[in-house]
Design an enzyme around this catalytic site. Structure first.
Site, mmCIF file in Angstrom:
data_model
loop_
_atom_site.group_PDB
_atom_site.id
_atom_site.type_symbol
_atom_site.label_atom_id
_atom_site.label_comp_id
_atom_site.label_asym_id
_atom_site.label_seq_id
_atom_site.Cartn_x
_atom_site.Cartn_y
_atom_site.Cartn_z
ATOM 1 N N LYS A 28 0.828 -1.215 0.000
ATOM 2 C CA LYS A 28 0.000 0.000 0.000
ATOM 3 C C LYS A 28 0.858 1.259 0.000
ATOM 4 O O LYS A 28 0.591 2.211 -0.734
ATOM 5 C CB LYS A 28 -0.935 -0.005 1.210
ATOM 6 C CG LYS A 28 -1.920 1.159 1.234
ATOM 7 C CD LYS A 28 -3.174 0.820 2.008
ATOM 8 C CE LYS A 28 -2.924 0.714 3.494
ATOM 9 N NZ LYS A 28 -3.423 1.892 4.232
ATOM 10 N N SER A 29 1.912 1.269 0.817
ATOM 11 C CA SER A 29 2.768 2.451 0.896
ATOM 12 C C SER A 29 3.419 2.765 -0.448
ATOM 13 O O SER A 29 3.459 3.921 -0.890
ATOM 14 C CB SER A 29 3.855 2.241 1.956
ATOM 15 O OG SER A 29 3.299 2.102 3.242
ATOM 16 N N ARG A 33 2.748 6.008 -3.296
ATOM 17 C CA ARG A 33 3.882 6.821 -3.735
ATOM 18 C C ARG A 33 4.114 6.689 -5.239
ATOM 19 O O ARG A 33 4.523 7.651 -5.894
ATOM 20 C CB ARG A 33 5.128 6.435 -2.936
ATOM 21 C CG ARG A 33 5.069 6.918 -1.476
ATOM 22 C CD ARG A 33 6.049 6.137 -0.585
ATOM 23 N NE ARG A 33 6.130 6.687 0.766
ATOM 24 C CZ ARG A 33 5.251 6.428 1.738
ATOM 25 N NH1 ARG A 33 4.205 5.638 1.499
ATOM 26 N NH2 ARG A 33 5.414 6.958 2.939
ATOM 27 N N GLY A 101 -5.066 7.865 5.724
ATOM 28 C CA GLY A 101 -4.191 8.877 6.288
ATOM 29 C C GLY A 101 -2.951 9.078 5.455
ATOM 30 O O GLY A 101 -2.474 10.205 5.277
ATOM 31 N N ARG A 129 -8.877 12.248 12.470
ATOM 32 C CA ARG A 129 -7.434 12.109 12.668
ATOM 33 C C ARG A 129 -6.731 13.457 12.584
ATOM 34 O O ARG A 129 -7.134 14.341 11.831
ATOM 35 C CB ARG A 129 -6.861 11.118 11.648
ATOM 36 C CG ARG A 129 -7.450 9.728 11.792
ATOM 37 C CD ARG A 129 -6.919 8.757 10.771
ATOM 38 N NE ARG A 129 -5.500 8.477 10.973
ATOM 39 C CZ ARG A 129 -4.797 7.653 10.209
ATOM 40 N NH1 ARG A 129 -5.386 7.046 9.196
ATOM 41 N NH2 ARG A 129 -3.531 7.437 10.441
ATOM 42 N N SER A 174 7.272 9.334 12.075
ATOM 43 C CA SER A 174 6.138 9.272 11.148
ATOM 44 C C SER A 174 6.639 9.352 9.718
ATOM 45 O O SER A 174 7.111 10.391 9.271
ATOM 46 C CB SER A 174 5.147 10.418 11.409
ATOM 47 O OG SER A 174 4.158 10.456 10.397
ATOM 48 N N GLN A 176 4.713 9.285 7.228
ATOM 49 C CA GLN A 176 3.777 10.143 6.503
ATOM 50 C C GLN A 176 4.225 11.599 6.563
ATOM 51 O O GLN A 176 4.217 12.303 5.558
ATOM 52 C CB GLN A 176 2.372 9.986 7.079
ATOM 53 C CG GLN A 176 1.757 8.617 6.858
ATOM 54 C CD GLN A 176 0.401 8.486 7.521
ATOM 55 O OE1 GLN A 176 -0.105 9.432 8.126
ATOM 56 N NE2 GLN A 176 -0.196 7.310 7.423
ATOM 57 N N ASP A 327 1.944 -0.735 12.136
ATOM 58 C CA ASP A 327 0.636 -1.212 11.686
ATOM 59 C C ASP A 327 0.373 -2.666 12.053
ATOM 60 O O ASP A 327 -0.764 -3.141 11.914
ATOM 61 C CB ASP A 327 0.506 -1.055 10.171
ATOM 62 C CG ASP A 327 0.327 0.393 9.756
ATOM 63 O OD1 ASP A 327 -0.248 1.171 10.540
ATOM 64 O OD2 ASP A 327 0.771 0.752 8.658
ATOM 65 N N ARG A 403 -7.435 -2.909 9.940
ATOM 66 C CA ARG A 403 -6.505 -3.815 10.629
ATOM 67 C C ARG A 403 -7.117 -4.394 11.910
ATOM 68 O O ARG A 403 -6.814 -5.523 12.285
ATOM 69 C CB ARG A 403 -5.196 -3.096 10.913
ATOM 70 C CG ARG A 403 -4.526 -2.609 9.639
ATOM 71 C CD ARG A 403 -3.057 -2.296 9.804
ATOM 72 N NE ARG A 403 -2.579 -1.489 8.683
ATOM 73 C CZ ARG A 403 -2.266 -1.966 7.482
ATOM 74 N NH1 ARG A 403 -2.381 -3.261 7.247
ATOM 75 N NH2 ARG A 403 -1.838 -1.160 6.521
#
Length: 450
Positions: A28-29, A33, A101, A129, A174, A176, A327, A403
């Site tokens: 997913k990450s 990107r 997020g 969030r 983080s 993110q 996660d 999750r």
């Protein structure tokens, strides 16, 4: 309710041995990107193995809204015709990032140094969030943010007309936040510097380098220092997305706790900034092996074989490992319930501001199913009593968190009684094939009318 519609209650019943090959979706990450950097390059980027969950599809729609041409071929290849660094157009509509997020924070960074405005929203979970952790450093570039109280979505970002490069120390680990600052730095002149005391997942740095950005990383006394030279012309790439280690965690952990299981999960990304769960499981005594280790697209990859592991012991998970497995703590806590002894997890404050307060959500559900849990603001512990010791029988709240829902589905496979969740709908955000994949392995998952 689920992230995109009517609640989908689900139940997981005790099952026989799990066996077979688990072809989990793309990372997913890296998928997020790939789309964003493809949209910021000049020319056509081709992506195979993209995760086609709702989170990533929301990012694809957002890139179209900012002017990139994003198409999917019939064979599953995605093609992104980018607009170049600083070339984003002002979107006509509100950008809905659903449950993601990662998506919203990275997109905010990518547009924050363009002379445009955009309004962002999400589902009920995402709109709770905190966004100030991203908008605060983006303000240093010259961007402005106007949102709800507490720095929450919906929020409008007014991009900087004359951005300035920044030097920013990330206050909490983080990826993110780091990535948002680096993406913003692409369209700022000079050098943007990000300093992180604890290393977080480095997919952005690896991919920026792959697209031709000038980026350097140095380990210093003050931490990891990442220096990006702004205003490059990013070159389009051909990207093969490795399979997601966070998704692999669920069939792997299920195999470890269901008697007789033997499951192979091929082609998993083992970036050291992401593989903390697998290291931890092996330290607990899990029969988890890496086969066919290799490198693909600049990322380390291997096939993971997980077998039932009746002798696992509780351990103290090093707090410095948290960033590499943040996660995966929910499903680790499930495994800990079937291990022998106390598993202590520290340095996990970030779990309280994910899609849900994951410590509270998991602790409540674990206790309801007969597992001993203690918790604090920045730690929690699970006391297990070995295989077959978890009673089960409860219905757990998923809190719109994919999750959490999947973790309790894994628990039900090895508990004495079935375990249910009030809403499995959010699973589609990251792992849309979770149900059929686990059922093919032998899991007894079912849906029930609301």
């Amino acid at each position: 309710m689920s992230s995109h519609g009517t609640p989908i209650p689900m139940m997981s019943a005790p099952c026989g041995a799990l066996s077979g090959v688990a072809d989990v979706p793309g990372d997913k990450s890296i998928s997020h990107r790939s789309l964003i950097l493809g949209a910021m390059a000049v020319g056509e980027t081709r992506i195979t193995g993209l995760l086609e969950g709702e989170d990533v599809l929301d990012t694809a729609r957002a890139m179209r809204a900012f002017g990139a041409d994003v198409e999917r071929d019939e064979d599953g290849t995605w093609r992104v015709h980018g607009v170049g660094v600083g070339g984003f157009a002002e979107p006509d509509q509100v950008i809905d990032c659903g449950n993601s997020g990662t998506g919203v924070r990275l997109i905010m960074g990518a547009m924050a140094t363009c002379p445009i405005s955009a309004t962002f929203t999400g589902d009920a979970s995402l709109n709770k969030r905190p966004m100030a952790r991203v908008t605060d450093p983006l303000a240093l570039f010259g961007a402005e943010a106007v949102g709800r109280s507490g720095g929450r979505l919906p929020m409008t970002i007014v991009g900087a007309a004359d951005p300035m490069p920044v030097r920013y120390r990330v206050p909490v680990p983080s990826a993110q936040v780091k990535s948002a600052v680096l993406l913003a730095g692409l369209n700022a002149p000079g050098k943007t510097v990000v300093i992180e005391k604890e290393a977080t997942r480095d997919h952005s740095e690896r991919m920026l380098a792959g697209f031709g950005a000038e980026i350097a990383t140095e380990e210093t006394d003050e931490g990891r220092v990442i220096t990006l030279t702004g205003q490059p012309e990013l070159q389009p790439q051909v990207i093969a997305v490795p399979r997601d280690p966070s998704s692999a965690a669920f069939p792997v952990c299920a195999a470890l706790i269901v008697p007789g299981s033997d499951v192979l999960v091929p082609g998993i990304g083992l970036n050291p900034t992401r593989a903390g769960l697998f290291t931890t499981l092996r330290e607990m005594g899990a029969d988890l092996t890496y086969e066919n280790e290799r490198e693909e697209g600049g990322e380390p990859v291997a096939d993971l074989r997980a077998r039932f592991s009746p002798a696992m012991k509780g351990i103290d998970v090093p707090p410095e490992r948290a960033a590499s497995m943040i996660d995966e703590y929910p499903v680790l806590s499930v495994v800990a319930g079937f291990a022998d002894g106390v598993t202590m997890m520290r340095g996990v404050r970030e779990l309280r501001v994910k899609e849900s307060d994951r410590i509270d959500a998991m602790a409540t559900g674990l206790r309801a199913n007969g597992v001993d849990v203690e918790e604090g603001e920045d730690w929690w512990s699970v006391t297990g009593h070995g295989p077959g010791s978890v009673k089960g029988g409860a219905t757990c709240a998923s809190h719109l968190d994919h999750r959490i829902a999947m973790s309790f589905m894994v628990m039900g496979m090895a508990a004495q009684q079935p375990v249910s969740v009030d809403d499995g709908g959010p699973i589609a955000t990251s792992f849309p094939i979770f149900e059929p994949l686990m059922q093919r392995l032998g899991a007894a998952l079912s849906r029930h009318p609301a």
